[in-house]
Motif scaffolding. Structure first.
Motif, PDB file in Angstrom:
ATOM      1  N   SER A  68      -0.392   5.504   1.532  1.00  0.00           N
ATOM      2  CA  SER A  68       1.069   5.668   1.515  1.00  0.00           C
ATOM      3  C   SER A  68       1.715   4.983   0.315  1.00  0.00           C
ATOM      4  CB  SER A  68       1.640   5.042   2.785  1.00  0.00           C
ATOM      5  OG  SER A  68       1.456   3.631   2.747  1.00  0.00           O
ATOM      6  N   VAL A 103     -14.592   7.821   0.769  1.00  0.00           N
ATOM      7  CA  VAL A 103     -15.336   9.072   0.564  1.00  0.00           C
ATOM      8  C   VAL A 103     -15.652   9.228  -0.933  1.00  0.00           C
ATOM      9  CG1 VAL A 103     -14.356  10.221   2.605  1.00  0.00           C
ATOM     10  CG2 VAL A 103     -13.167  10.403   0.417  1.00  0.00           C
ATOM     11  N   THR A 108      -9.121  -0.570   0.189  1.00  0.00           N
ATOM     12  CA  THR A 108      -8.503  -0.393   1.511  1.00  0.00           C
ATOM     13  C   THR A 108      -9.096   0.791   2.273  1.00  0.00           C
ATOM     14  OG1 THR A 108      -6.654   0.885   0.628  1.00  0.00           O
ATOM     15  CG2 THR A 108      -6.341  -1.481   0.749  1.00  0.00           C
ATOM     16  N   GLU A 129      -6.215   6.906  -5.724  1.00  0.00           N
ATOM     17  CA  GLU A 129      -6.279   7.652  -4.460  1.00  0.00           C
ATOM     18  C   GLU A 129      -7.059   8.942  -4.693  1.00  0.00           C
ATOM     19  OE1 GLU A 129      -5.374   7.331  -1.101  1.00  0.00           O
ATOM     20  OE2 GLU A 129      -6.391   9.266  -1.094  1.00  0.00           O
ATOM     21  N   ILE A 130      -8.028   9.203  -3.813  1.00  0.00           N
ATOM     22  CA  ILE A 130      -8.905  10.358  -4.002  1.00  0.00           C
ATOM     23  C   ILE A 130      -8.245  11.661  -3.524  1.00  0.00           C
ATOM     24  CG2 ILE A 130     -10.195  10.344  -1.804  1.00  0.00           C
ATOM     25  CD1 ILE A 130     -12.780  10.536  -3.672  1.00  0.00           C
ATOM     26  N   ARG A 131      -7.285  11.568  -2.607  1.00  0.00           N
ATOM     27  CA  ARG A 131      -6.607  12.786  -2.119  1.00  0.00           C
ATOM     28  C   ARG A 131      -5.348  13.019  -2.941  1.00  0.00           C
ATOM     29  NH1 ARG A 131      -9.293  10.593   2.397  1.00  0.00           N
ATOM     30  NH2 ARG A 131     -10.460  12.200   3.516  1.00  0.00           N
ATOM     31  N   GLY A 161      -7.653   3.220  -2.845  1.00  0.00           N
ATOM     32  CA  GLY A 161      -7.121   3.792  -1.595  1.00  0.00           C
ATOM     33  C   GLY A 161      -5.615   3.580  -1.504  1.00  0.00           C
ATOM     34  N   GLN A 197       0.690  -0.888   0.472  1.00  0.00           N
ATOM     35  CA  GLN A 197      -0.027  -2.066  -0.016  1.00  0.00           C
ATOM     36  C   GLN A 197       0.237  -2.265  -1.518  1.00  0.00           C
ATOM     37  OE1 GLN A 197      -2.906  -4.401   1.522  1.00  0.00           O
ATOM     38  NE2 GLN A 197      -1.838  -5.332  -0.211  1.00  0.00           N
ATOM     39  N   ASP A 202     -11.615   9.186  -7.924  1.00  0.00           N
ATOM     40  CA  ASP A 202     -12.541   8.452  -7.063  1.00  0.00           C
ATOM     41  C   ASP A 202     -12.553   6.985  -7.499  1.00  0.00           C
ATOM     42  OD1 ASP A 202     -14.633   7.414  -5.594  1.00  0.00           O
ATOM     43  OD2 ASP A 202     -15.895   9.200  -5.803  1.00  0.00           O
ATOM     44  N   GLY A 203     -12.066   6.135  -6.610  1.00  0.00           N
ATOM     45  CA  GLY A 203     -11.978   4.711  -6.929  1.00  0.00           C
ATOM     46  C   GLY A 203     -13.314   4.017  -7.067  1.00  0.00           C
ATOM     47  N   GLU A 241      -6.212  -1.498  -6.922  1.00  0.00           N
ATOM     48  CA  GLU A 241      -6.359  -1.136  -5.505  1.00  0.00           C
ATOM     49  C   GLU A 241      -7.097   0.200  -5.402  1.00  0.00           C
ATOM     50  OE1 GLU A 241      -3.755  -0.163  -1.459  1.00  0.00           O
ATOM     51  OE2 GLU A 241      -2.973   0.452  -3.388  1.00  0.00           O
ATOM     52  N   THR A 267      -4.579   6.510   7.273  1.00  0.00           N
ATOM     53  CA  THR A 267      -3.712   5.547   7.971  1.00  0.00           C
ATOM     54  C   THR A 267      -3.136   4.504   7.025  1.00  0.00           C
ATOM     55  OG1 THR A 267      -5.656   4.207   8.495  1.00  0.00           O
ATOM     56  CG2 THR A 267      -4.868   5.674  10.233  1.00  0.00           C
TER      57      THR A 267
HETATM   58  N1  SAH Z   1      -3.632   1.125   1.255  1.00  0.00           N
HETATM   59  C1  SAH Z   1      -3.096   2.252   1.971  1.00  0.00           C
HETATM   60  C2  SAH Z   1      -3.917   2.656   3.168  1.00  0.00           C
HETATM   61  C3  SAH Z   1      -5.272   3.082   2.835  1.00  0.00           C
HETATM   62  S1  SAH Z   1      -5.973   4.312   3.861  1.00  0.00           S
HETATM   63  C4  SAH Z   1      -1.657   2.027   2.353  1.00  0.00           C
HETATM   64  O1  SAH Z   1      -1.093   0.947   2.074  1.00  0.00           O
HETATM   65  O2  SAH Z   1      -1.066   2.947   2.920  1.00  0.00           O
HETATM   66  C5  SAH Z   1      -7.368   4.611   2.858  1.00  0.00           C
HETATM   67  C6  SAH Z   1      -7.114   5.516   1.707  1.00  0.00           C
HETATM   68  O3  SAH Z   1      -8.263   5.491   0.868  1.00  0.00           O
HETATM   69  C7  SAH Z   1      -6.887   6.953   2.101  1.00  0.00           C
HETATM   70  O4  SAH Z   1      -5.682   7.414   1.610  1.00  0.00           O
HETATM   71  C8  SAH Z   1      -8.057   7.688   1.465  1.00  0.00           C
HETATM   72  O5  SAH Z   1      -7.751   8.991   1.020  1.00  0.00           O
HETATM   73  C9  SAH Z   1      -8.416   6.780   0.308  1.00  0.00           C
HETATM   74  N2  SAH Z   1      -9.783   6.899  -0.227  1.00  0.00           N
HETATM   75  C10 SAH Z   1     -10.935   7.165   0.452  1.00  0.00           C
HETATM   76  N3  SAH Z   1     -11.982   7.164  -0.391  1.00  0.00           N
HETATM   77  C11 SAH Z   1     -11.482   6.916  -1.633  1.00  0.00           C
HETATM   78  C12 SAH Z   1     -12.061   6.802  -2.920  1.00  0.00           C
HETATM   79  N4  SAH Z   1     -13.370   6.970  -3.123  1.00  0.00           N
HETATM   80  N5  SAH Z   1     -11.248   6.532  -3.969  1.00  0.00           N
HETATM   81  C13 SAH Z   1      -9.910   6.381  -3.793  1.00  0.00           C
HETATM   82  N6  SAH Z   1      -9.314   6.484  -2.599  1.00  0.00           N
HETATM   83  C14 SAH Z   1     -10.086   6.732  -1.523  1.00  0.00           C
END
Ligand code: SAH
Length: 252
Positions: free
Chosen positions: A125, A244, A187, A143-145, A122, A128, A170-171, A120, A96
């Motif tokens: 999109s 995650v 986030t 971003e992990i994905r 996560g 942020q 992995d953040g 940052e 989200t």
């Molecule tokens: N800041 C984003 C919204 C974050 S949603 C925006 O402005 O759109 C949370 C995000 O964190 C997701 O995309 C998810 O894949 C990511 N995430 C989850 N665990 C993570 C990790 N260990 N390291 C990096 N990203 C991670």
């Protein structure tokens, strides 16, 4: 002859009238590029007034940036009409984009300065990250994905954000290469503060993170580092998607 001339004159007058009409309508309904905004500008300004400023966000820099960044470009086309509504929206892979007020609140809590370097965790999109990039000198976002990382990187580049670096990974482990950071924003929901992030936070720096259960709600927490010591201040209940990766294997 006279009759023909008359006809010509009439045509000319008609042409001039048409040009006049185009000119006048241009004055009253200028295309967005001329008015300096896009067709979502009105909604964006409403969002800032009603959903952000009215709820107590007072940092002028944060308010002006939220009025500028085109949030509708960070959501899927089918959600574009809701981009400036007062709630989070789905992005790809079940993730989200946070509610605008929460983005503003977290950004304000970081107490950013123009020369800052921010991390940052996560990217999602990339919204942020764009907000941060409008305020500070350097933004690093993880971003992990992979697909989300790639998509956000592409969009941020397209929008001209040259001061944002996006990494797929992995953040939890931060980004050692560019540490220490003046501010860190997480986030995604975490059940503990990843120790590497505390390590990579500058002395006097601030870390904002949703702390608590990763399945229900969390408490938005500001962590400060002074004389090597950590202090945490709880701000407000929030609901983020879970962090995650490594965090799920540890319970620090
Ligand atoms: N800041 C984003 C919204 C974050 S949603 C925006 O402005 O759109 C949370 C995000 O964190 C997701 O995309 C998810 O894949 C990511 N995430 C989850 N665990 C993570 C990790 N260990 N390291 C990096 N990203 C991670």
């Amino acid at each position: 002859m006279a009759g023909l001339n008359k006809g010509k004159d009439y045509k000319t007058v008609k042409g001039v009238t048409l040009y006049m009409m185009i000119f006048v309508s241009f004055l009253f309904f200028p295309p967005s590029s001329v008015s300096g905004g896009d067709r979502y500008e009105k909604e964006r300004l409403r969002m800032v007034e009603k959903d952000i400023k009215a709820r107590g966000i007072s940092d002028e820099r944060v308010l002006s940036v939220m009025a500028k960044v085109p949030r509708h470009l960070f959501v899927d086309k089918r959600y574009r009409s809701q981009a400036y509504a007062d709630h989070p929206l789905p992005i790809d892979e079940g993730q989200t984009i946070s509610q605008p007020y929460i983005v503003a609140l977290m950004t304000e809590l970081l107490r950013l300065k123009p020369a800052d370097r921010v991390l940052e965790i996560g990217t999602g999109s990339g919204y942020q990250a764009a907000v941060l990039a409008e305020i500070v000198k350097e933004v690093y976002t993880i971003e992990i994905r992979e697909r989300l990382a790639r998509k956000a990187r592409g969009l941020l580049e397209k929008l001209g954000y040259k001061n944002v670096k996006v990494k797929h990974g992995d953040g939890y482990f931060g980004w050692k290469e560019y540490a220490p950071f003046d501010a860190i924003i997480v986030t995604a929901a975490a059940n503990h503060i990843p120790p590497p992030l505390v390590k990579q936070l500058k002395e006097g720096g601030r870390l904002v993170i949703p702390l608590g259960s990763t399945v229900f709600y969390q408490i938005l927490t500001v962590v400060t580092k002074k004389d090597g010591k950590i202090r945490a201040k709880q701000i407000a209940p929030v609901a983020f998607v879970p962090m995650v990766g490594e965090i799920t294997k540890r319970r620090d």
